[in-house]
Motif scaffolding. Structure first.
Motif, PDB file in Angstrom:
ATOM      1  N   LEU A 139       2.493   1.718  -3.523  1.00 18.23           N
ATOM      2  CA  LEU A 139       1.509   2.227  -4.484  1.00 18.23           C
ATOM      3  C   LEU A 139       1.248   3.705  -4.257  1.00 18.23           C
ATOM      4  CD1 LEU A 139      -1.213  -0.577  -4.740  1.00 18.23           C
ATOM      5  CD2 LEU A 139       0.274   0.246  -6.570  1.00 18.23           C
ATOM      6  N   SER A 140       1.109   4.096  -3.000  1.00 15.36           N
ATOM      7  CA  SER A 140       0.855   5.496  -2.672  1.00 15.36           C
ATOM      8  C   SER A 140       2.037   6.381  -3.069  1.00 15.36           C
ATOM      9  CB  SER A 140       0.582   5.621  -1.171  1.00 15.36           C
ATOM     10  OG  SER A 140       0.350   6.966  -0.818  1.00 15.36           O
ATOM     11  N   GLN A 141       3.248   5.902  -2.834  1.00 10.21           N
ATOM     12  CA  GLN A 141       4.444   6.674  -3.170  1.00 10.21           C
ATOM     13  C   GLN A 141       4.621   6.798  -4.682  1.00 10.21           C
ATOM     14  OE1 GLN A 141       6.215   8.292  -1.056  1.00 10.21           O
ATOM     15  NE2 GLN A 141       7.909   8.993  -2.346  1.00 10.21           N
ATOM     16  N   ALA A 154       0.827  -1.206   0.000  1.00  6.47           N
ATOM     17  CA  ALA A 154       0.000   0.000   0.000  1.00  6.47           C
ATOM     18  C   ALA A 154       0.863   1.258   0.000  1.00  6.47           C
ATOM     19  CB  ALA A 154      -0.922  -0.010   1.218  1.00  6.47           C
ATOM     20  N   LEU A 155       1.926   1.256   0.781  1.00  5.90           N
ATOM     21  CA  LEU A 155       2.813   2.418   0.846  1.00  5.90           C
ATOM     22  C   LEU A 155       3.537   2.649  -0.477  1.00  5.90           C
ATOM     23  CD1 LEU A 155       4.363   1.947   4.415  1.00  5.90           C
ATOM     24  CD2 LEU A 155       2.764   3.740   3.696  1.00  5.90           C
ATOM     25  N   ARG A 183       2.306   6.685  -6.888  1.00  8.64           N
ATOM     26  CA  ARG A 183       1.273   7.618  -7.342  1.00  8.64           C
ATOM     27  C   ARG A 183       1.666   9.057  -7.024  1.00  8.64           C
ATOM     28  NH1 ARG A 183      -2.655   5.177  -5.093  1.00  8.64           N
ATOM     29  NH2 ARG A 183      -2.813   6.428  -3.203  1.00  8.64           N
ATOM     30  N   ALA A 184       2.229   9.285  -5.837  1.00  9.06           N
ATOM     31  CA  ALA A 184       2.576  10.640  -5.403  1.00  9.06           C
ATOM     32  C   ALA A 184       3.670  11.262  -6.270  1.00  9.06           C
ATOM     33  CB  ALA A 184       3.014  10.618  -3.940  1.00  9.06           C
ATOM     34  N   ASP A 230      -5.373   4.428  -8.130  1.00 11.26           N
ATOM     35  CA  ASP A 230      -6.309   4.213  -7.030  1.00 11.26           C
ATOM     36  C   ASP A 230      -6.649   2.730  -6.943  1.00 11.26           C
ATOM     37  OD1 ASP A 230      -6.545   6.886  -6.255  1.00 11.26           O
ATOM     38  OD2 ASP A 230      -8.049   7.278  -7.794  1.00 11.26           O
TER      39      ASP A 230
END
Length: 274
Positions: A82-84, A79-80, A86-87, A123
């Motif tokens: 994927l979030s990074q 999850a981290l 994306r960021a 997402d």
């Protein structure tokens, strides 16, 4: 929300941060170290053992250890990452950190096989809402209400359930307040029960002298919601999608934005009632 951890997911995630064939791109090794530490997997990180490895091999090794010894920590790391990604623009084609169309397609396919839906912009959401409960489901619905308010068409459809945000929200409210969800109930019935659970006024609720003015807004939200459901069933596919020839794109987006407004209002009332 706990993301799936499997061999196919590990392979796909590793490819999202692999820059062996291109100039260096984010996330950097330093950023990966932070993510691994936050996940509680530093001891499984090859770099912490003095090894010099590329980013993809580093992530694979860490997650392969996690799948055997600490699955929740591995899910958190996924999850981290994927979030990074994306960021830093990894899912945006114009970004210097873009990971590539094939890599994104492979990741989408990998999560699809685990009953999760990863969008092309990064997402991710479960395809089956039954995996979420309580506050976690509230947060999930709130996030998609925000997307719907911005006119995002995929936010009006919860893939794998065949139900749009308003219906899923009504069921969540009934489950939260009454402890059950009625089966085979039509949309107006579900909305009526959700409204009763929150002590809100429907168009059938008699108007009282000096009642709070917000009651009229509650009735209006109910009417808009049931109207949207009629449009969905008559003009759409029957599964929440509104992209049909009899509706213009502007009309579809307006309806989707209204879905977001109605959902947000109901969830606000749910939180106020707890």
């Amino acid at each position: 929300m706990e993301l799936p951890l499997s061999d196919v997911i590990i392979g796909a995630i590793s490819k999202l941060i692999d820059d062996a064939q291109v100039d260096s791109r984010e996330p950097t090794h330093s950023e990966l170290e932070t993510l691994i530490s936050r996940s509680g997997l530093t001891s499984a990180d090859p770099k912490s053992q003095g090894q010099t490895v590329g980013k993809a091999k580093r992530v694979r090794a860490t997650l392969n250890w996690a799948i055997e010894h600490n699955s929740p920590a591995g899910s958190k790391l996924i999850a981290l990452i994927l979030s990074q990604v994306r960021a830093v623009g990894g899912f945006r084609e114009t970004s210097p950190n873009y990971v590539g169309k094939e890599q994104i397609a492979n990741a989408i396919s990998a999560f699809e096989s685990e009953n999760f839906s990863l969008s092309e912009i990064g997402d991710i959401r479960p395809k089956v809402l039954d995996t979420l409960k309580g506050r976690e489901l509230t947060n999930f619905l709130e996030a998609y209400a925000q997307r719907a308010k911005r006119g995002s068409e995929d936010a009006a459809l919860l893939s794998g359930t065949g139900k749009d945000l308003l219906e899923a929200t009504a069921k969540h409210i009934i489950q939260t307040k009454f402890g059950y969800v009625p089966t085979n109930a039509n949309f107006p019935t579900l909305m009526g029960q959700a409204y009763a659970a929150l002590n809100m006024a429907t168009p059938e609720t008699p108007k009282e002298q000096n009642e709070p003015v917000i009651k009229e807004y509650e009735r209006a939200i109910f009417q808009i919601s049931t109207s949207i459901n009629k449009v969905r069933n008559r003009e759409g596919t029957g599964h929440g999608r509104l992209c049909v020839t009899s509706l213009t794109q502007e009309e579809s987006h307006s309806i989707i934005e209204s879905v977001g407004i109605g959902t947000e209002f109901l969830l606000m009332r749910l939180k106020q009632s707890s």
